[in-house]
Design a protein around this motif. Structure first.
Motif, PDB file in Angstrom:
ATOM      1  N   ARG A 118       0.898  -1.196  -0.105  1.00 36.63           N
ATOM      2  CA  ARG A 118      -0.051   0.022   0.203  1.00 36.63           C
ATOM      3  C   ARG A 118       0.710   1.136  -0.110  1.00 36.63           C
ATOM      4  O   ARG A 118       0.395   2.221  -0.697  1.00 36.63           O
ATOM      5  N   SER A 119       1.833   1.172   0.775  1.00 33.43           N
ATOM      6  CA  SER A 119       2.626   2.570   0.916  1.00 33.43           C
ATOM      7  C   SER A 119       3.410   2.549  -0.538  1.00 33.43           C
ATOM      8  O   SER A 119       3.769   3.853  -0.714  1.00 33.43           O
TER       9      SER A 119
ATOM     10  N   ASP B 119       1.183   4.279  -2.738  1.00 35.91           N
ATOM     11  CA  ASP B 119       0.771   5.628  -2.311  1.00 35.91           C
ATOM     12  C   ASP B 119       2.306   6.527  -2.885  1.00 35.91           C
ATOM     13  O   ASP B 119       1.966   7.409  -3.161  1.00 35.91           O
ATOM     14  N   LYS B 120       3.232   6.089  -2.790  1.00 34.50           N
ATOM     15  CA  LYS B 120       4.412   6.769  -2.891  1.00 34.50           C
ATOM     16  C   LYS B 120       4.968   6.607  -4.404  1.00 34.50           C
ATOM     17  O   LYS B 120       5.455   7.606  -5.041  1.00 34.50           O
TER      18      LYS B 120
ATOM     19  N   GLU C   2      -2.590  -1.491   8.646  1.00 34.51           N
ATOM     20  CA  GLU C   2      -2.906  -0.190   8.816  1.00 34.51           C
ATOM     21  C   GLU C   2      -1.824   0.491   9.814  1.00 34.51           C
ATOM     22  O   GLU C   2      -1.510   1.694   9.594  1.00 34.51           O
TER      23      GLU C   2
ATOM     24  N   ARG D   2       1.637   0.947   8.097  1.00 36.66           N
ATOM     25  CA  ARG D   2       1.574   1.886   6.914  1.00 36.66           C
ATOM     26  C   ARG D   2       1.512   3.419   7.636  1.00 36.66           C
ATOM     27  O   ARG D   2       2.021   4.169   7.097  1.00 36.66           O
ATOM     28  N   SER D   3       0.750   3.598   8.629  1.00 37.50           N
ATOM     29  CA  SER D   3       0.614   4.921   9.376  1.00 37.50           C
ATOM     30  C   SER D   3       2.132   5.067   9.809  1.00 37.50           C
ATOM     31  O   SER D   3       2.687   6.235   9.779  1.00 37.50           O
TER      32      SER D   3
ATOM     33  N   MET E 116       4.483   6.133   6.999  1.00 41.07           N
ATOM     34  CA  MET E 116       3.720   7.560   6.429  1.00 41.07           C
ATOM     35  C   MET E 116       4.495   8.650   7.327  1.00 41.07           C
ATOM     36  O   MET E 116       4.588   9.697   7.131  1.00 41.07           O
ATOM     37  N   SER E 117       4.480   8.282   8.577  1.00 38.10           N
ATOM     38  CA  SER E 117       5.091   9.109   9.611  1.00 38.10           C
ATOM     39  C   SER E 117       6.663   9.629   9.583  1.00 38.10           C
ATOM     40  O   SER E 117       7.094  10.527  10.189  1.00 38.10           O
TER      41      SER E 117
ATOM     42  N   ASP F 269       9.493  10.976   7.744  1.00 36.60           N
ATOM     43  CA  ASP F 269       9.711  12.205   6.873  1.00 36.60           C
ATOM     44  C   ASP F 269      10.311  11.812   5.576  1.00 36.60           C
ATOM     45  O   ASP F 269      10.973  10.931   5.424  1.00 36.60           O
ATOM     46  N   ASN F 270       9.577  12.339   4.405  1.00 32.55           N
ATOM     47  CA  ASN F 270       9.833  12.079   3.205  1.00 32.55           C
ATOM     48  C   ASN F 270      11.537  12.531   2.858  1.00 32.55           C
ATOM     49  O   ASN F 270      12.064  11.695   2.097  1.00 32.55           O
TER      50      ASN F 270
ATOM     51  N   ALA G 249       9.842   3.543  11.087  1.00 29.12           N
ATOM     52  CA  ALA G 249       8.367   3.243  11.325  1.00 29.12           C
ATOM     53  C   ALA G 249       7.939   2.264  12.439  1.00 29.12           C
ATOM     54  O   ALA G 249       7.047   2.680  13.244  1.00 29.12           O
TER      55      ALA G 249
END
Lengths: 250, 229
Positions: free
Chosen positions: B50-51, B54-55, B115, B118-119, B122-123, B125-126, B151
């Motif tokens: 999923r990530s 998303d990315k 989930e 995944r959170s 996402m947390s 930093d890019n 993560a």
């Protein structure tokens, strides 16, 4: 290094580079050659596309159109293994982006160990040598959160150097620093320039650009508007845009 | 006091009834342990798919499959999932109920773990991602060396909570007549007609297990925190 690469050719050859974000054209046809040993500074008002240009050079930003030859290889070709070429292009970010869960030494050695098949001992010895050069050998065992901003950025530079890159890309390396820490980072960069490292630097430090650069590019609205060697760049700006810009920043 | 001792004797000593508790506990721990492992593996894979989608926009079809999985599992009660697993999916085969429970609870937990992880991804930093890629790491290497360790640390409390929930959730395994801890206590109750002692004993055992687990999580969190901001 690519065998077809002729050392007489420019190290990086950018042709008609275009980058759009939706409707917004960040880069509007940029062409420039960067030769080995060049210290190219890129300046310009914010939103002029200078960071986007830099980030396109190692494809952190995917160019919409145009061509970038790096050491004779078209790295905009989707078939090119960009990860291989990125190892030869060190990058330093405004926000340092050190890995917070690793010690400084681990930050410096993870690349060489995992990507260049170096033994840990060898990688650590090389890292320590570079740490000594920037005066941070005593912080090898510390974590990034224990360092000041200036120290973090010096480590970030060393991390890129540990991969033995052929060019260093700097994306506003001093913009996130407290004023009193800017000097220590600039002095590391000055040393690099003196050692003939090829550098592309996006910055707002005009005095530093004038002192260190051998070429300065002025960007506005996604284009290179003017290019010159430092003294002429500041003393005899030709375009009105550059005159206007310099009157604001100097 | 004598009455209490007598009740204790009746509920736990007589006819070796304590074995309902110990055998049940073993089943509960077995199911939880393997369901946790299954949940982590499944959740991990789904979270990465999923990530990645998303990315980068890659893995489109896998992402759709993962979304369907998450929607179904999180949209239906675990008891119903357990019953369907036992009576529908494995209805026509002779299969150990422990295995059925592990699969049902593992698949269920995987959706929630996915989930959570995944959170966590996402947390981060890019800039961490860009730093990894700029050194020359592939997408996968950057995930593995740079993103996932951070993560994992960020979501450790949420993951621990999920496993506590899972441990307690296995108490519905009695629906497929699997004799877990809860069922064991309930069998004693049905033999002795005394509800208090066996059920309180079961509750205390769950509570102690959760407290021990919490203690270890706290230790792990402290160790991970030492190595960072």
């Amino acid at each position: 290094m690519n065998t077809n690469y002729d050392a007489q050719q420019p190290l990086i050859q950018v042709t008609d580079l275009i980058k759009s974000f939706g409707d917004l054209d960040a880069l509007n046809g940029v062409s420039v050659n960067i030769n080995e040993g060049d210290v190219v500074f890129v300046v310009g008002p914010s939103g002029s596309g200078k960071s986007t240009f830099l980030r396109c050079l190692n494809r952190l930003e995917e160019p919409t159109n145009g061509r970038i030859l790096f050491e004779g290889v078209d790295i905009t070709d989707p078939k090119t293994d960009i990860d291989k070429h990125r190892q030869k292009m060190g990058m330093v970010f405004q926000q340092f982006n050190l890995f917070p869960h690793m010690t400084i030494l681990k930050n410096l050695t993870i690349g060489p160990v995992k990507l260049q098949n170096k033994s840990r001992e060898e990688a650590e010895a090389e890292a320590m040598k570079l740490l000594e050069r920037v005066g941070l050998a005593d912080r090898a065992g510390a974590y990034p959160s224990q360092l000041s901003g200036g120290q973090k950025q010096r480590i970030a530079i060393v991390r890129a150097l540990c991969m033995k890159p052929d060019v260093m890309l700097f994306d506003e390396p001093t913009s996130a620093l407290d004023p009193e820490m800017v000097g220590e980072v600039l002095s590391v960069m000055r040393d690099l320039a003196e050692q003939r490292m090829t550098m592309v630097v996006v910055t707002h430090e005009m005095a530093f650009a004038r002192e260190v650069a051998n070429r300065i590019l002025f960007m506005a609205e996604g284009k290179i508007v003017e290019e010159n060697e430092p003294v002429a760049f500041f003393e005899n700006p030709k375009s009105d845009r550059l005159k206007n810009f310099l009157s604001k920043v100097l | 006091m004598d009455q209490l001792i007598e009740k204790f004797y009746m509920n736990f000593i007589k006819e070796d009834r304590w074995q309902y508790i110990t055998n049940g506990l073993r089943v509960t721990l077995t199911v939880t342990f393997f369901a946790v492992i299954m949940g982590i593996v499944l959740g991990f894979l789904v979270a990465v798919v999923r990530s990645t989608y998303d990315k980068t926009g890659k893995m489109k079809i896998l992402n759709i499959i993962c979304n369907v999985y998450l929607t179904i599992i999180r949209g239906t009660p675990v008891v119903v999932q357990l019953l369907i697993t036992y009576f529908v999916i494995f209805g026509s085969v002779n299969i150990n109920k422990v295995v059925v429970a592990v699969i049902a609870f593992g698949v269920n937990s995987g959706a929630y773990v996915a989930e959570i992880i995944r959170s966590g991804i996402m947390s981060v930093d890019n800039g961490q991602f860009e730093a990894g890629r700029s050194i020359g790491f592939t997408y996968g290497q950057t995930m593995l060396y740079i993103i996932l360790p951070q993560a994992f640390k960020n979501v450790l409390p949420a993951l621990a909570n999920e496993f506590i929930v899972l441990l307690k959730e296995t108490s519905v395994a009695g629906y497929i007549a699997l004799e877990d801890l809860t069922k064991g206590g309930d069998i004693i109750r049905s033999r002795t007609y005394d509800a208090f002692m066996p059920l309180i004993a079961v509750a205390v055992i769950y509570l102690v297990m959760v407290m021990i687990f919490n203690y270890f999580v706290k230790c792990l969190e402290r160790r991970l925190r030492n190595s960072e901001h």
